[in-house]
Every structure is written in C-alpha cells, then in structure tokens.
Design an enzyme around this catalytic site. Structure first.
Site, PDB file in Angstrom:
ATOM      1  CE  LYS A   3      11.072   1.509   5.472  1.00  0.00           C
ATOM      2  NZ  LYS A   3      10.512   2.825   5.089  1.00  0.00           N
ATOM      3  CE1 TYR A  43      12.555   3.324   0.168  1.00  0.00           C
ATOM      4  CE2 TYR A  43      14.573   3.092   1.432  1.00  0.00           C
ATOM      5  CZ  TYR A  43      13.227   2.823   1.254  1.00  0.00           C
ATOM      6  OH  TYR A  43      12.561   2.049   2.167  1.00  0.00           O
ATOM      7  CG  PHE A  51      10.675  12.129   1.914  1.00  0.00           C
ATOM      8  CD1 PHE A  51      11.121  10.855   1.572  1.00  0.00           C
ATOM      9  CD2 PHE A  51       9.507  12.585   1.322  1.00  0.00           C
ATOM     10  CE1 PHE A  51      10.442  10.065   0.664  1.00  0.00           C
ATOM     11  CE2 PHE A  51       8.806  11.799   0.403  1.00  0.00           C
ATOM     12  CZ  PHE A  51       9.281  10.537   0.076  1.00  0.00           C
ATOM     13  NE  ARG A  79       1.781  -0.777  -1.927  1.00  0.00           N
ATOM     14  CZ  ARG A  79       2.793   0.048  -1.692  1.00  0.00           C
ATOM     15  NH1 ARG A  79       3.997  -0.436  -1.464  1.00  0.00           N
ATOM     16  NH2 ARG A  79       2.621   1.347  -1.698  1.00  0.00           N
ATOM     17  CB  THR A  85       3.427   5.917   3.879  1.00  0.00           C
ATOM     18  OG1 THR A  85       3.305   5.252   2.629  1.00  0.00           O
ATOM     19  CG2 THR A  85       4.848   6.413   4.062  1.00  0.00           C
ATOM     20  NE  ARG A  96       4.967   1.214   6.434  1.00  0.00           N
ATOM     21  CZ  ARG A  96       4.929   1.357   5.110  1.00  0.00           C
ATOM     22  NH1 ARG A  96       3.779   1.569   4.489  1.00  0.00           N
ATOM     23  NH2 ARG A  96       6.043   1.291   4.405  1.00  0.00           N
ATOM     24  CG  ASN A 106       7.584   3.737   7.010  1.00  0.00           C
ATOM     25  OD1 ASN A 106       8.722   3.268   6.924  1.00  0.00           O
ATOM     26  ND2 ASN A 106       6.867   4.037   5.944  1.00  0.00           N
ATOM     27  CG  HIS A 109      10.436  -0.919   1.301  1.00  0.00           C
ATOM     28  ND1 HIS A 109       9.917   0.172   0.647  1.00  0.00           N
ATOM     29  CD2 HIS A 109      10.785  -1.807   0.330  1.00  0.00           C
ATOM     30  CE1 HIS A 109       9.971  -0.040  -0.663  1.00  0.00           C
ATOM     31  NE2 HIS A 109      10.504  -1.232  -0.884  1.00  0.00           N
ATOM     32  CD  GLU A 120      11.824  -2.347  -3.965  1.00  0.00           C
ATOM     33  OE1 GLU A 120      11.165  -3.039  -3.163  1.00  0.00           O
ATOM     34  OE2 GLU A 120      11.552  -1.167  -4.220  1.00  0.00           O
TER      35      GLU A 120
HETATM   36  P1  CMP Z   1       8.725   3.115   2.067  1.00  0.00           P
HETATM   37  O1  CMP Z   1       7.516   2.276   1.883  1.00  0.00           O
HETATM   38  O2  CMP Z   1      10.002   2.445   2.400  1.00  0.00           O
HETATM   39  O3  CMP Z   1       8.936   3.969   0.738  1.00  0.00           O
HETATM   40  C1  CMP Z   1       9.526   5.244   0.732  1.00  0.00           C
HETATM   41  C2  CMP Z   1       9.807   5.752   2.095  1.00  0.00           C
HETATM   42  O4  CMP Z   1      10.034   7.137   2.203  1.00  0.00           O
HETATM   43  C3  CMP Z   1       8.606   5.519   3.008  1.00  0.00           C
HETATM   44  O5  CMP Z   1       8.421   4.164   3.249  1.00  0.00           O
HETATM   45  C4  CMP Z   1       8.974   6.371   4.200  1.00  0.00           C
HETATM   46  O6  CMP Z   1       9.897   5.738   5.054  1.00  0.00           O
HETATM   47  C5  CMP Z   1       9.666   7.538   3.517  1.00  0.00           C
HETATM   48  N1  CMP Z   1       8.774   8.690   3.425  1.00  0.00           N
HETATM   49  C6  CMP Z   1       7.691   8.815   2.652  1.00  0.00           C
HETATM   50  N2  CMP Z   1       7.108  10.020   2.837  1.00  0.00           N
HETATM   51  C7  CMP Z   1       7.865  10.661   3.762  1.00  0.00           C
HETATM   52  C8  CMP Z   1       7.804  11.953   4.347  1.00  0.00           C
HETATM   53  N3  CMP Z   1       6.829  12.810   4.038  1.00  0.00           N
HETATM   54  N4  CMP Z   1       8.751  12.278   5.245  1.00  0.00           N
HETATM   55  C9  CMP Z   1       9.748  11.416   5.547  1.00  0.00           C
HETATM   56  N5  CMP Z   1       9.859  10.175   4.996  1.00  0.00           N
HETATM   57  C10 CMP Z   1       8.928   9.810   4.121  1.00  0.00           C
END
Ligand code: CMP
Length: 131
Positions: A3, A43, A51, A79, A85, A96, A106, A109, A120
C-alpha cells in the site's frame, strides 16, 4: 498489494523479499497507482463501512505494488504472514507488525479467499501479464 504508505516509506523491497523467502512464487507484479474510482471499485465490498471514504482516498494517495502470488494454501499462509488488520494486534514477525503504521495504513492487502484472489488478480493483470 503493497500500500501507498509502505511504498513511500521505502519498505517495498524488504516486504517483497520476506514474501519470496516464505515460499511464495511471483505470478505477476506491477508498480502502479489507483485512481479514486479504481480504489472504490477494488474495495466495493466495503462500500457501506464507515471507513470506506478514508480507505479509497488513502489507496489512491500514491503508487502501490500489485502482485499475484502462488503457493499451496496461499490465501491462508499469506494472511498469516501479513498479520492482523490492526498492526497493534498483529503477531511478532508479521509484515503488518513490522511495517504498518495503523489500521487504515496497514502496509499490505491480501485476498481473503481463492475466489477473491482470482477477481483481484484480474483487476490488475491481463493473462499476458501472468506467468
Ligand atoms: P485490507 O486487508 O486491505 O482490507 C480492507 C481495508 O480496510 C483494511 O485492509 C484496512 O486498510 C481498512 N480498514 C479496515 N478497518 C478499518 C478501520 N476501522 N478504519 C480504517 N480503515 C480500516
């Protein structure tokens, strides 16, 4: 995907090295940048989440590295390698834990199922870009 914040911080090489050292094989790799429209489409499953706007804005904020990876049990093992996350909840040694700034920023993905990995992967790569 690696990211925008991890790319800007110069972590791409280390993250990719870690992934390859864990037995993942590269099938496709691309340095690119998502428009807000493309990030919103990628997304879309999170469209109703509070969010979503922040996520779309952030994912379009700078270049990313997109990859298709191959391995037995790739989804599950990737994962496990990337961790929770929220980096505050991610286990020691995970990507992470080492490289993410926050729950939103984070670092990486990973697809959550083989079906979504196919969707994807096709989002970023034509068949001619997959080997
Ligand atoms: P990702 O694995 O890319 O999948 C969805 C993304 O949404 C996640 O990683 C985070 O980057 C984002 N995300 C998930 N929960 C939150 C949250 N509570 N606040 C902000 N971003 C979030």
């Amino acid at each position: 995907m690696i990211k925008p914040e991890a790319m800007a911080a110069g972590h791409a090489g280390k993250i990719l090295d870690l992934i390859l050292s864990k037995g993942f094989k590269l099938v496709a790799l691309k340095y690119t940048r998502l428009s807000e429209g493309e990030a919103g489409q990628f997304y879309e499953v999170h469209k109703e989440r509070p969010f979503y706007g922040e996520l779309v804005n952030y994912m379009a904020s700078g270049p990313i590295l997109a990859a298709i990876l191959e391995k037995d049990d790739a989804v599950q093992d990737f994962r496990a390698l990337i961790g929770a996350t929220d980096p505050a909840e991610a286990a020691e040694g995970t990507i992470r834990k080492r490289f993410a700034e926050s729950k939103a920023k984070n670092a990486v993905h990973g697809s959550d199922s083989d079906a979504n990995a196919a969707i994807e992967g096709a989002f970023f790569f034509s068949t001619r870009e997959q080997y």
